[in-house]
Design a protein around this motif. Structure first.
Motif, PDB file in Angstrom:
ATOM      1  N   ILE A  22       0.816  -1.221   0.000  1.00 44.16           N
ATOM      2  CA  ILE A  22       0.000   0.000   0.000  1.00 44.16           C
ATOM      3  C   ILE A  22       0.847   1.268   0.000  1.00 44.16           C
ATOM      4  O   ILE A  22       0.300   2.370   0.119  1.00 44.16           O
ATOM      5  N   GLU A  78      -6.941   1.366   4.939  1.00 53.24           N
ATOM      6  CA  GLU A  78      -7.188  -0.046   4.679  1.00 53.24           C
ATOM      7  C   GLU A  78      -8.342  -0.570   5.523  1.00 53.24           C
ATOM      8  O   GLU A  78      -8.982  -1.556   5.179  1.00 53.24           O
ATOM      9  N   GLU A 126     -11.053   5.383   2.130  1.00 52.77           N
ATOM     10  CA  GLU A 126     -10.182   6.493   1.761  1.00 52.77           C
ATOM     11  C   GLU A 126     -10.502   7.768   2.542  1.00 52.77           C
ATOM     12  O   GLU A 126     -11.650   8.051   2.865  1.00 52.77           O
ATOM     13  N   SER A 157      -7.083   8.902  -5.291  1.00 55.36           N
ATOM     14  CA  SER A 157      -8.176   8.033  -4.876  1.00 55.36           C
ATOM     15  C   SER A 157      -8.526   7.080  -6.002  1.00 55.36           C
ATOM     16  O   SER A 157      -8.201   7.313  -7.170  1.00 55.36           O
ATOM     17  N   LEU A 158      -9.223   5.999  -5.638  1.00 53.24           N
ATOM     18  CA  LEU A 158      -9.581   4.991  -6.634  1.00 53.24           C
ATOM     19  C   LEU A 158     -10.476   5.592  -7.706  1.00 53.24           C
ATOM     20  O   LEU A 158     -10.380   5.230  -8.886  1.00 53.24           O
ATOM     21  N   ASN A 165      -3.152   0.488  -7.853  1.00 52.34           N
ATOM     22  CA  ASN A 165      -2.823  -0.687  -7.054  1.00 52.34           C
ATOM     23  C   ASN A 165      -3.804  -1.817  -7.347  1.00 52.34           C
ATOM     24  O   ASN A 165      -5.021  -1.607  -7.361  1.00 52.34           O
ATOM     25  N   ARG A 196      -4.645  -4.425  -5.566  1.00 47.04           N
ATOM     26  CA  ARG A 196      -5.520  -4.727  -4.443  1.00 47.04           C
ATOM     27  C   ARG A 196      -6.687  -3.738  -4.398  1.00 47.04           C
ATOM     28  O   ARG A 196      -7.834  -4.122  -4.132  1.00 47.04           O
ATOM     29  N   ASP A 197      -6.405  -2.465  -4.671  1.00 48.14           N
ATOM     30  CA  ASP A 197      -7.475  -1.467  -4.676  1.00 48.14           C
ATOM     31  C   ASP A 197      -8.452  -1.720  -5.815  1.00 48.14           C
ATOM     32  O   ASP A 197      -9.664  -1.549  -5.656  1.00 48.14           O
ATOM     33  N   LYS A 200     -10.683  -4.622  -4.821  1.00 53.64           N
ATOM     34  CA  LYS A 200     -11.661  -4.241  -3.809  1.00 53.64           C
ATOM     35  C   LYS A 200     -12.742  -3.348  -4.394  1.00 53.64           C
ATOM     36  O   LYS A 200     -13.919  -3.488  -4.080  1.00 53.64           O
ATOM     37  N   GLY A 201     -12.347  -2.412  -5.265  1.00 49.43           N
ATOM     38  CA  GLY A 201     -13.306  -1.460  -5.804  1.00 49.43           C
ATOM     39  C   GLY A 201     -14.232  -2.046  -6.852  1.00 49.43           C
ATOM     40  O   GLY A 201     -15.415  -1.702  -6.909  1.00 49.43           O
TER      41      GLY A 201
END
Length: 424
Positions: free
Chosen positions: A207, A324, A328, A336-337, A356, A358-359, A362-363
């Protein structure tokens, strides 16, 4: 029993079957209880929960008591049923009584009460605990004697009968409990709890703000340039270095720099370096849960991540770890995503190469591999094993992707098309 009328024997038999059903249902209800809810209710003063908790402190004695009562009742019921069968049908009545009693006990003293107890364990166990507590006091010597024989036999088999109340949950078991909580815990809170459990599986490397995105000030620059960078910096802390980021000399709090500007003392590079805090370095493989505790213990909020050779890989802040867990913040140092992923009208997404993985997962609820590169750019480069040209199409982890823009040997922008359905 020959002097007892047939009607009374039938009544006794019916009572024994009911008592047998009570013992069967009590056993299932006690064993089917949610132990954590039971402990919670007991701590809050629930009398029924306290009684049940005391009984369950020694489950071997509780089961011994229930089985003693159940077997005594069933044996007596069998004897009465045999007498009734012989009175009504002679010698052939023994077989009839055995069959009828077996079916009756299965339906009314086993399956039905156990099913009800499994459906409503709290109602059954709290009510039955009153009688079981009384019976435990009355039959305690017999229960202890039978358990002594049983435990001795178990020891002869080489098994240690250890009575433990160790109901601790592993992180994976706790994850299951949270996921199964349903409407009892709001979905947002469930996500936060799961994120806390995930901290041990994520390292600071996953991260961090990458090295090339770290905002810093070269202390060897001319003084006007340094002052201009200080006054225009959007961050609360900034790295001071000499010539290159690997030569970091301090971590400056902008608030401290502004204070120095307002004071009458001479404001120069020397005073700026003296005002800077010592650089806090973090090994690249540190798990997030460990680093969160280290930030707390060392009273730090920001650190530089170094690899095994001492080179700086990136930067991480306390806010990055908190994000995490809770999502955010508007003050995040990284984009930001929503800024890195732009939905298109055709269902595709324009994604920054530095996003990222992982982001993204998740998103967008995707399953891109996370055991290798951390960014989408790195994932595509690893897949191609070469630096591609723009407008090249590739499929990675089942996702059709089109490379839109390449800049400085990096994939800057990728268009990810929607997954094709299996039917098509």
């Amino acid at each position: 029993m020959n002097d007892i009328s047939t009607g009374i024997l039938f009544a006794l038999l019916a009572c024994l079957i009911v008592i047998s059903g009570y013992f069967s249902g009590s056993e299932t209800g006690m064993m089917a209880l949610n132990r954590y809810r039971l402990k919670h209710l007991s701590n809050n003063g629930h009398k029924g929960a306290k009684r049940v908790e005391r009984l369950l402190e020694r489950p071997d004695r509780l089961i011994g008591l229930i089985l003693i009562g159940n077997n005594l009742v069933n044996i007596l019921a069998s004897a009465i049923a045999t007498i009734l069968g012989m009175r009504l049908y002679g010698d052939f009545g023994v077989a009839i009584a055995t069959g009828v009693l077996t079916l009756t006990i299965l339906v009314f003293a086993e399956v039905t009460p156990k099913t009800l107890a499994a459906l409503y364990p709290e109602r059954v166990s709290y009510a039955s605990s009153i009688v079981l507590t009384l019976l435990m006091k009355l039959l305690s010597p017999l229960v202890i004697f039978i358990n002594f024989i049983t435990n001795g036999f178990i020891r002869l088999m080489g098994i240690k009968a250890i009575h433990s109340n160790d109901d601790h949950l592993s992180s994976e078991e706790l994850r299951t409990v949270v996921n199964e909580a349903g409407s009892l815990i709001p979905h947002r809170h469930q996500d936060m709890l799961i994120s806390i459990l995930d901290l041990e599986h994520v390292t600071v490397n996953d991260i961090m703000v990458p090295r090339n995105e770290i905002t810093g000030i070269d202390i060897n620059d001319d003084w006007k340039s340094i002052v201009r960078q200080l006054t225009h910096s959007p961050h609360g802390r900034i790295v001071l270095y000499r010539d290159q980021i690997d030569e970091a000399v301090g971590m400056l709090r902008l608030r401290e720099a502004y204070r120095l500007m307002l004071e009458k003392n001479e404001f120069n590079k020397e005073t700026l370096l003296r005002a800077a805090d010592e650089v806090y370095y973090i090994p690249e493989s540190t798990p997030l849960n460990v680093q969160l505790l280290k930030f707390q213990r060392k009273k730090q909020r920001i650190g530089l991540i170094v690899d095994e050779y001492g080179d700086i890989n990136g930067l991480i802040t306390l806010e990055d770890i908190l994000e995490e867990i809770v999502g955010e913040f508007t003050t995040s140092m990284t984009p930001s995503l929503s800024e890195e992923i732009i939905p298109q009208d055709d269902g595709s997404f324009l994604i920054e190469g530095s996003a990222n993985i992982r982001d993204i997962n998740k998103g967008l609820k995707w399953s891109l591999p996370t055991d290798g590169p951390r960014t989408l750019n790195g994932l595509i480069l690893e897949h191609l094993e070469d630096i591609p040209e723009s407008h090249l199409s590739v499929q990675v982890a089942g996702h059709p992707m089109e490379i839109v823009k390449i800049e400085e040997n990096r994939i800057k922008l990728i268009k990810v098309h929607p997954l094709r359905s299996k039917a098509s």
